[in-house]
Design an enzyme around this catalytic site. Sequence first.
Site: not given
Length: 454
Positions: A47, A107, A131, A189, A192, A203, A207, A309
């Site tokens: 957007r 990932k 990385e 935070g 999610e 996740d 990995k 982060g």
Amino acid sequence: MTRPVRLALLGCGTVGTEVVRLLHEQADDLTARVGAPLEIAGIAVRRLGRDRGPLPVDPELFTTDALGLVKRDDVDVVVEVIGGIEPVRTWLVEALRAGKSVVTANKALLAEDGGTLHDAAAEAGVDLYYEASVAGAIPLLRPLRESLHGDTITQVTGIVNGTTNFILSAMDSSGAGFAEALEEATELGYAEADPTADVEGFDAAAKAAILASLAFHTRVTAADVHRQGITEVTAADVASAQAMGCTIKLLCIASRGVDSTGAESVSVRVHPAMIPRSHPLASVGDAFNAVFVEATAAGELMFYGRGAGGAPTASAVLGDVVAVARNRLAGVRAASESAYAALPIRPMGEAVTRYHISLDVADRAGVLALVAGVFAKHDVSIATVRQASAPTGPASTPTDGPPGSLTGGGDDAVLVIVTHAAPDAALAATVDELRDLDVIRSIASVLRVEASGR
């Protein structure tokens, strides 16, 4: 001055904006390290009107035509920080085929179909660096891909998801339940709005597949990874772990060994597990990541730091950008994917582990004998048995009852059993048969126990 190395940036969210900021703030140093300026040729976003705060770039650089951007003749390197499978896979394959080197933090795509990207990079003679896809700013993949190439890695054990590590650390320190710890993680935070990918282990599994592929020179996909999340870990499990001198972590465990036929193979799994507090990973708290690597010659290595982060991930992205930019200026490319071993994936049932099993049982004579008989039937050796508090009453006190009895102190009791190491299939079959015993009211929890301390 050598002409600039021009970058196409796909995505300008949390990570992308940090990449732009660091490119601007460190422009002189990056130019010196590369040997030429790094210049943004365009930024593809979903957007155009979204508020991204003050960014030191010309607004005219923004476009919604990602495919057109990556095909442009004036683009040298494509940097992807959007995530997801499609249409990103199409964009990156097109970029590679067009002779652009690619830096990605994706990932999920690498774990699902990294082979396609590697093949496209090899055919075009360009670089594919990633990385930032695992463990954020921690320099981990390059040591596996390059520094340890002269060694044989036998196992990689890691905490690679900051959200779940924060939740389990909070449960361990405060005694909170899963729901309360997740709520705290969301407010701060770390989680999610939809935490499924984190708390259900997706996740970490992605990995784990990337780590195993690099460590064992074998293409491993997310589908090859046994996955279990942390949603069923309870405050009682955490307390039981503490009583054993352990803590609970969501671990990715990738190991090289032999299968049931004696052939070399790879086992990759993600699940919550109890580990001794003496283990180096036990002290990894908050939202930090850490990976413990065991190699034949190098021995034990530990990589630790912030695994997520905007700024940490952007740091890893820019490290890759510098590397691929220098390669382009020198007219070389990094070593291609090393998947020569092509080892088969060992079934989860052949993974050797230990179980911690909590049983709600009828408190009467003969129960222990029945339970022990099931373990013996499946050739699973019991390491320890202890009686905990019954679900509806205070902890019972041992009595001088007959052999095979429990306490004789009430209608129900809780047995906590820890096994010796055995194949996971035998342990799982034991648990399944225990469910059918009349004296078993319920199986309160089953957790794996890993490592023996350092």
